[in-house]
Design a protein around this motif. Structure first.
Motif, mmCIF file in Angstrom:
data_model
loop_
_atom_site.group_PDB
_atom_site.id
_atom_site.type_symbol
_atom_site.label_atom_id
_atom_site.label_comp_id
_atom_site.label_asym_id
_atom_site.label_seq_id
_atom_site.Cartn_x
_atom_site.Cartn_y
_atom_site.Cartn_z
ATOM 1 N N HIS A 22 0.815 -1.209 0.026
ATOM 2 C CA HIS A 22 0.144 -0.017 -0.032
ATOM 3 C C HIS A 22 0.627 1.402 -0.088
ATOM 4 O O HIS A 22 0.352 2.172 -0.128
ATOM 5 C CB HIS A 22 -0.863 0.009 1.076
ATOM 6 C CG HIS A 22 -0.234 0.127 2.542
ATOM 7 N ND1 HIS A 22 -0.108 -1.275 3.085
ATOM 8 C CD2 HIS A 22 -0.088 1.051 3.485
ATOM 9 C CE1 HIS A 22 0.575 -0.924 4.167
ATOM 10 N NE2 HIS A 22 0.557 0.363 4.499
ATOM 11 N N GLY A 54 -8.463 -1.426 -4.193
ATOM 12 C CA GLY A 54 -7.093 -1.053 -5.055
ATOM 13 C C GLY A 54 -5.807 -1.944 -4.871
ATOM 14 O O GLY A 54 -4.985 -1.532 -5.276
ATOM 15 N N GLN A 55 -6.152 -3.017 -4.275
ATOM 16 C CA GLN A 55 -4.997 -3.960 -3.761
ATOM 17 C C GLN A 55 -4.133 -4.238 -5.125
ATOM 18 O O GLN A 55 -2.859 -4.263 -5.156
ATOM 19 C CB GLN A 55 -5.346 -5.000 -3.079
ATOM 20 C CG GLN A 55 -4.355 -5.798 -2.365
ATOM 21 C CD GLN A 55 -4.776 -6.890 -1.381
ATOM 22 O OE1 GLN A 55 -5.977 -7.284 -1.619
ATOM 23 N NE2 GLN A 55 -4.342 -7.343 -0.545
ATOM 24 N N LEU A 56 -4.883 -4.706 -6.340
ATOM 25 C CA LEU A 56 -4.150 -5.134 -7.499
ATOM 26 C C LEU A 56 -3.318 -3.954 -8.007
ATOM 27 O O LEU A 56 -2.104 -4.124 -8.390
ATOM 28 C CB LEU A 56 -5.285 -5.499 -8.495
ATOM 29 C CG LEU A 56 -4.817 -6.254 -9.668
ATOM 30 C CD1 LEU A 56 -3.911 -7.136 -9.623
ATOM 31 C CD2 LEU A 56 -5.863 -6.164 -10.566
ATOM 32 N N GLU A 57 -3.827 -2.846 -8.196
ATOM 33 C CA GLU A 57 -3.248 -1.778 -8.650
ATOM 34 C C GLU A 57 -1.725 -1.159 -7.897
ATOM 35 O O GLU A 57 -0.961 -1.060 -8.196
ATOM 36 C CB GLU A 57 -4.079 -0.479 -8.671
ATOM 37 C CG GLU A 57 -3.540 0.755 -9.635
ATOM 38 C CD GLU A 57 -3.038 0.295 -10.952
ATOM 39 O OE1 GLU A 57 -1.779 0.726 -11.425
ATOM 40 O OE2 GLU A 57 -3.547 -0.740 -11.723
ATOM 41 N N GLN A 58 -2.251 -1.460 -6.430
ATOM 42 C CA GLN A 58 -1.142 -0.954 -5.590
ATOM 43 C C GLN A 58 0.144 -2.091 -5.871
ATOM 44 O O GLN A 58 1.298 -1.945 -5.753
ATOM 45 C CB GLN A 58 -1.450 -1.184 -4.013
ATOM 46 C CG GLN A 58 -2.398 -0.140 -3.720
ATOM 47 C CD GLN A 58 -2.926 -0.384 -2.441
ATOM 48 O OE1 GLN A 58 -2.942 -1.570 -1.571
ATOM 49 N NE2 GLN A 58 -3.655 0.636 -1.756
ATOM 50 N N ARG A 60 0.760 -3.765 -8.556
ATOM 51 C CA ARG A 60 1.310 -3.533 -9.766
ATOM 52 C C ARG A 60 2.143 -2.245 -9.898
ATOM 53 O O ARG A 60 3.332 -2.275 -10.235
ATOM 54 C CB ARG A 60 0.196 -3.133 -11.064
ATOM 55 C CG ARG A 60 0.536 -2.776 -12.316
ATOM 56 C CD ARG A 60 -0.392 -2.374 -13.289
ATOM 57 N NE ARG A 60 -1.101 -3.557 -13.568
ATOM 58 C CZ ARG A 60 -2.366 -3.815 -13.349
ATOM 59 N NH1 ARG A 60 -3.210 -3.249 -12.672
ATOM 60 N NH2 ARG A 60 -2.959 -5.233 -13.712
ATOM 61 N N GLU A 61 1.890 -1.425 -9.047
ATOM 62 C CA GLU A 61 2.687 -0.149 -8.967
ATOM 63 C C GLU A 61 3.971 -0.484 -8.083
ATOM 64 O O GLU A 61 5.178 -0.011 -8.344
ATOM 65 C CB GLU A 61 1.875 0.943 -8.325
ATOM 66 C CG GLU A 61 2.641 2.396 -8.237
ATOM 67 C CD GLU A 61 2.043 3.471 -7.682
ATOM 68 O OE1 GLU A 61 2.622 4.587 -7.567
ATOM 69 O OE2 GLU A 61 0.798 3.474 -7.404
ATOM 70 N N ASN A 64 6.467 -2.476 -10.207
ATOM 71 C CA ASN A 64 6.953 -1.712 -11.276
ATOM 72 C C ASN A 64 8.113 -0.737 -10.722
ATOM 73 O O ASN A 64 9.091 -0.285 -11.420
ATOM 74 C CB ASN A 64 5.954 -0.677 -11.907
ATOM 75 C CG ASN A 64 5.281 -1.365 -12.982
ATOM 76 O OD1 ASN A 64 5.617 -2.394 -13.430
ATOM 77 N ND2 ASN A 64 3.877 -1.009 -13.286
ATOM 78 N N GLU A 100 -6.734 -13.006 -9.963
ATOM 79 C CA GLU A 100 -6.403 -11.683 -10.680
ATOM 80 C C GLU A 100 -4.954 -11.508 -10.213
ATOM 81 O O GLU A 100 -4.063 -10.754 -10.898
ATOM 82 C CB GLU A 100 -7.239 -10.611 -10.588
ATOM 83 C CG GLU A 100 -7.595 -9.922 -9.045
ATOM 84 C CD GLU A 100 -8.801 -9.216 -9.084
ATOM 85 O OE1 GLU A 100 -8.826 -8.607 -10.178
ATOM 86 O OE2 GLU A 100 -9.091 -8.564 -7.949
ATOM 87 N N LEU A 104 -1.196 -11.320 -12.258
ATOM 88 C CA LEU A 104 -0.402 -10.268 -12.426
ATOM 89 C C LEU A 104 1.043 -10.812 -11.974
ATOM 90 O O LEU A 104 2.020 -10.316 -12.635
ATOM 91 C CB LEU A 104 -0.810 -9.220 -11.285
ATOM 92 C CG LEU A 104 0.263 -7.903 -11.199
ATOM 93 C CD1 LEU A 104 0.678 -7.242 -12.542
ATOM 94 C CD2 LEU A 104 -0.318 -7.067 -10.069
#
Length: 125
Positions: A22, A54-58, A60-61, A64, A100, A104
């Motif tokens: 997070h 928002g865990q998936l997007e966290q 991914r970020e 990266n 999901e 990722l």
């Protein structure tokens, strides 16, 4: 095993404990694994998967940012002794990733492999 906490200077100047996914701008932990003779950049997720918005997007970020830290030589600037050693980005998590999240992880593993970076998942629970 050498344990180090590192806050990416490109993102923030404040130092924190193991921040978790997070907080994508923080490298949670850098270690040297003498058995594999590789440097591990460890990210921590202490929440159950799909338990937080928002865990998936966290994730991914965070992946990266970790990859950019390695590829832009942030790791070598902070840990010059890592030169010539293989690198692994490791996700420590308390539960098995849901579909999901696993997709990722699989995609990240494949793409990071192209750069010689291993991706590993360590289930702590």
């Amino acid at each position: 095993m050498k344990l180090c906490r590192h806050v990416c200077p490109a993102f923030t100047q404040e130092e924190t404990a193991l921040s978790g996914i997070h907080e994508p701008n923080v490298i949670d932990l850098v270690t040297h694994d003498p058995v594999r003779d590789e440097y591990k950049l460890i990210m921590v997720e202490d929440r159950p998967w799909a338990g937080a918005p928002g865990q998936l997007e966290q994730l991914r970020e965070k992946i990266n940012n970790y990859a950019m830290f390695v590829l832009d030589e942030g790791l070598l600037r902070s840990y010059p002794e890592a030169a010539g050693h293989p690198v692994c980005i490791q996700l420590d998590c308390v539960s098995t990733p849901i579909a999901e999240i696993q997709e990722l992880i699989d995609l990240a593993s494949e793409r990071l492999r192209d750069y010689g970076i291993r991706f590993a998942v360590n289930h702590l629970g």
